[in-house]
Design an enzyme around this catalytic site. Structure first.
Site, short mmCIF file in Angstrom:
data_model
loop_
_atom_site.label_atom_id
_atom_site.label_comp_id
_atom_site.label_asym_id
_atom_site.label_seq_id
_atom_site.Cartn_x
_atom_site.Cartn_y
_atom_site.Cartn_z
N GLU A 1 11.03 -35.23 -64.37
CA GLU A 1 10.30 -36.00 -63.35
C GLU A 1 10.09 -35.14 -62.12
O GLU A 1 10.74 -34.11 -61.93
CB GLU A 1 11.07 -37.26 -63.01
CG GLU A 1 12.43 -36.96 -62.45
CD GLU A 1 13.32 -38.18 -62.44
OE1 GLU A 1 12.93 -39.23 -62.98
OE2 GLU A 1 14.42 -38.07 -61.90
N CYS B 1 17.53 -29.96 -55.13
CA CYS B 1 16.69 -29.53 -56.26
C CYS B 1 16.24 -28.07 -56.17
O CYS B 1 16.60 -27.26 -57.02
CB CYS B 1 15.49 -30.45 -56.37
SG CYS B 1 15.99 -32.17 -56.53
#
Ligand code: UGA
Length: 434
Positions: free
Chosen positions: A142, A255
């Site tokens: 995602e 991330c």
């Protein structure tokens, strides 16, 4: 993004969703609509879907899996000390899934996992099976950003589905059927490794884009160019695109720092160095020190100086401080003997755990009271329209370091401030002065 966010979004698509977590306390809280972190809009989405009985929470994996057609694995993949993703949790949950499997299901990884993980996981699941039941693997990376994850989930640029099995592809397409209305492209990858690599390639590319503009910003300062205009003109070229070209304190969060390191490791393991990403990491790591050097230039020796930090989270609209530039900048300031005062709309509790002894304040103005230097660290909206007149009155010195290029030199100079930012040199009478 958390399991609860994904679960709530999938439930909002009309699916029956059960979210499983091992933390009893978290699950009980979610049942009451209490979200354990800050994510705009998530509480109402959870409450609505719980009320409509499409969304449930449990600590029992067996209960969660009972009637499921697809099981998403979204456990965390922390970074190990050597830079690669630590798959302990993923593999552990794989074993448990294998032991519980009693009818056909698609087992889908959502966590960002190194290329080849789905194939390894399939073996772990197979080895843990008590009886031979058919299952298929899928990878569905995602591309959600913290702070806007719901919007990103509901309106993605594309959906990536990696799976080699036709029934799994069919089920995964069904899950995302509501997005057909938006004409969302679905990229089906018949090699699961392709989907796994896409995620690392995207995050690393965006991180590299940021480091690129930050490096050009340093050059802009030397040659007397304005990086915001350079970035704007670059971005107007549709092949480049205007996003992720903001110079400043660089990328943080859970991330980009982790995924860039992991891609470099994956490359090394396969004898194919991804040196361009390694360079992006290096550039990014140097940015807090650049900010510190700018602070020194504005106020001189930081010893005995009071510095006000506005914003602590790695970006606005989140309470996440993981790998935030604010952490290293604070360390450098404290080490140099400065007194640090700080404010953030939501990230102070987390920051306090790392730096318990800073002076935490109620708002931007209280933070700046008596300060020699104000540093805009995170571009929260509430710091974008500061009353500069008032700021000048309450501060001891009049210096402003803008780590996100929100203000400009003309305006700050008008209010009597010494100002510094990233990639926009001060120009006086046509000459670059700093
Ligand atoms: C990032 C990606 O943008 C998502 O697509 C991806 O799904 C997510 O990681 C993930 O892998 O889960 P996120 O970490 O939430 O999302 O935050 P971003 O909005 O991408 O920002 C990352 C960092 O880059 C922030 O520190 C931000 O301040 C910085 N940044 C961003 C810049 O310094 N300049 C820019 O132009 C853009």
């Amino acid at each position: 993004m958390s399991t609860s966010s994904r679960g709530a979004c999938l439930a909002d698509f009309g699916h029956d969703v059960v979210c499983v977590d091992i933390l009893e306390e978290r699950i009980r809280g979610l049942e009451r609509g209490e979200i354990p972190f800050y994510e705009p809009g998530l509480d109402s989405l959870v409450t609505k879907n719980v009320r409509d009985e499409r969304l449930r929470f449990t600590t029992s994996l067996a209960e969660g899996m009972r009637n499921a057609q697809v099981v998403f694995i979204a456990v965390q993949t922390p970074q190990s000390s050597s830079g690669e993703a630590d798959l302990t949790y993923v593999m552990e949950v794989g074993k448990q899934i294998g032991a519980l499997l009693d009818d056909y299901k698609v087992i889908c990884t959502k966590s960002t996992v190194p290329v080849g993980t789905a194939r390894r996981l399939a073996k772990v699941i197979r080895d843990a099976q008590k009886k031979p039941v058919d299952f298929d693997m899928a990878s569905n990376p995602e591309f959600l950003r913290e702070g806007s994850s719901i919007e990103d989930f509901m309106r993605p640029d594309r959906v990536v589905i990696g799976t080699e099995a036709a029934p799994a592809e069919h089920l995964m397409r069904e899950i995302y059927r509501p997005l057909f209305l938006l004409d969302t492209p679905i990229v089906h990858c018949p090699r699961i490794e392709t989907a796994e690599l896409i995620k690392y390639a995207c995050n690393s590319f965006l991180a590299t884009k940021i480091s690129f503009i930050n490096q050009v910003a340093s050059l802009a300062e030397k040659v007397g160019a304005d990086i915001t205009q350079v970035a704007k003109a670059m971005g107007l070229d549709r092949r480049i695109g205007g996003k992720f070209l903001h110079a400043g304190l660089g990328f943080g969060g859970s991330c980009f720092p982790k995924d860039t390191q992991a891609l470099v490791r994956i490359g090394e393991e396969h004898g194919e160095p991804i040196s361009i990403v390694a360079a992006a990491i290096e550039v990014n790591a140097g940015l807090p020190a650049r900010a510190f050097a700018k602070a020194r230039k504005l106020v001189g020796d930081p010893r005995g100086k009071v510095v006000a930090l506005l914003g602590l989270s790695f970006k606005p609209n989140t309470d996440d401080i993981r790998q935030a530039g604010s952490l290293e900048l604070t360390r450098l300031l404290l080490e140099a003997g400065a007194t640090v005062r700080a404010h953030d709309p939501v990230a102070m509790p987390g920051f306090r755990k790392v730096y318990p002894d800073l002076q935490y304040c109620k708002n931007a103005y209280e933070t700046c009271e008596g300060a020699d230097l104000a540093v805009l660290v995170t571009e929260w909206n509430q710091y974008r329209q500061l009353d500069l007149n008032h700021l000048g009155e309450i501060m001891r010195g009049k210096a402003f370091l803008d780590c996100r290029n929100v203000y400009n030199d003309e305006r700050l100079t008008e209010y009597g401030f010494a100002y510094a930012c990233f990639g926009r040199p001060r120009v006086r009478d046509g000459e670059v002065v700093s």
